[in-house]
Write a protein that holds these residues in place. Structure first.
Motif, short mmCIF file in Angstrom:
data_model
loop_
_atom_site.label_atom_id
_atom_site.label_comp_id
_atom_site.label_asym_id
_atom_site.label_seq_id
_atom_site.Cartn_x
_atom_site.Cartn_y
_atom_site.Cartn_z
N TYR A 139 0.61 -1.27 0.27
CA TYR A 139 -0.21 0.00 -0.22
C TYR A 139 1.01 1.56 0.07
N LEU A 140 1.80 1.67 0.55
CA LEU A 140 1.90 2.90 0.93
C LEU A 140 3.18 2.88 0.10
N ARG A 141 4.29 2.58 -0.42
CA ARG A 141 5.04 1.84 -1.82
C ARG A 141 4.40 2.98 -3.03
N LYS A 142 3.00 2.07 -2.77
CA LYS A 142 2.95 3.22 -4.29
C LYS A 142 1.49 4.09 -3.90
N LYS A 143 1.20 4.37 -2.65
CA LYS A 143 1.40 5.74 -2.47
C LYS A 143 1.22 6.90 -2.31
N LEU A 144 2.96 6.37 -1.74
CA LEU A 144 3.89 8.13 -1.05
C LEU A 144 5.05 8.09 -2.08
N LYS A 145 5.79 8.94 -1.95
CA LYS A 145 6.73 8.99 -2.61
C LYS A 145 8.08 9.61 -1.77
N ASN A 146 9.24 9.83 -2.43
CA ASN A 146 10.51 9.03 -1.43
C ASN A 146 11.12 10.59 -0.79
N ASN A 147 10.34 11.45 0.48
CA ASN A 147 10.50 12.19 1.27
C ASN A 147 10.67 12.36 2.59
N PHE A 148 10.38 13.52 2.99
CA PHE A 148 10.55 12.80 3.54
C PHE A 148 9.13 13.11 4.99
#
Length: 113
Positions: A73-82
């Motif tokens: 879930y999270l890897r698909k919804k979030l970008k790599n940032n703070f």
């Protein structure tokens, strides 16, 4: 290189979940009030052995649930940032609370554990 980055990233989150598991069990067991002399030394050893081993099992459950949530879930919804790191940390805290409540219900209320 991307795979190595994922492995290092998940190793960090697994280490965090293990620390949360041991911390949760420290809260459940309370402080160790036995002395380290005589028979108290044996009680001291059992306390820390139980704290470490059972805390690691609880931490591994937390890690499994977090990785499952992150991969699907999270890897698909979030970008790599703070902001995504903070969101993942909060998800880890919520999963820890969920596992703690489940552990409490199974141990104290239903008396299964």
């Amino acid at each position: 290189m991307r795979t190595l980055k994922y492995i290092i990233n998940y190793a960090f989150w697994i280490a965090m979940s293990l620390v949360f598991g041991i911390g949760y069990l420290r809260i459940v067991l309370g402080a160790n009030n036995t002395s380290a002399d005589g028979i108290g030394y044996l009680f001291n050893m059992f306390y820390y052995w139980g704290l470490f081993h059972v805390g690691m099992i609880v931490g591994l459950v937390i890690a499994f649930l977090f990785i499952f949530l992150d991969v699907f879930y999270l890897r698909k919804k979030l970008k790599n940032n703070f902001q995504s790191t903070i969101t993942r940390f909060l998800c880890l805290v919520v999963i820890t609370i969920f596992v703690g409540i489940t552990h409490y219900i199974l141990e104290k209320v239903i008396d299964v554990i």
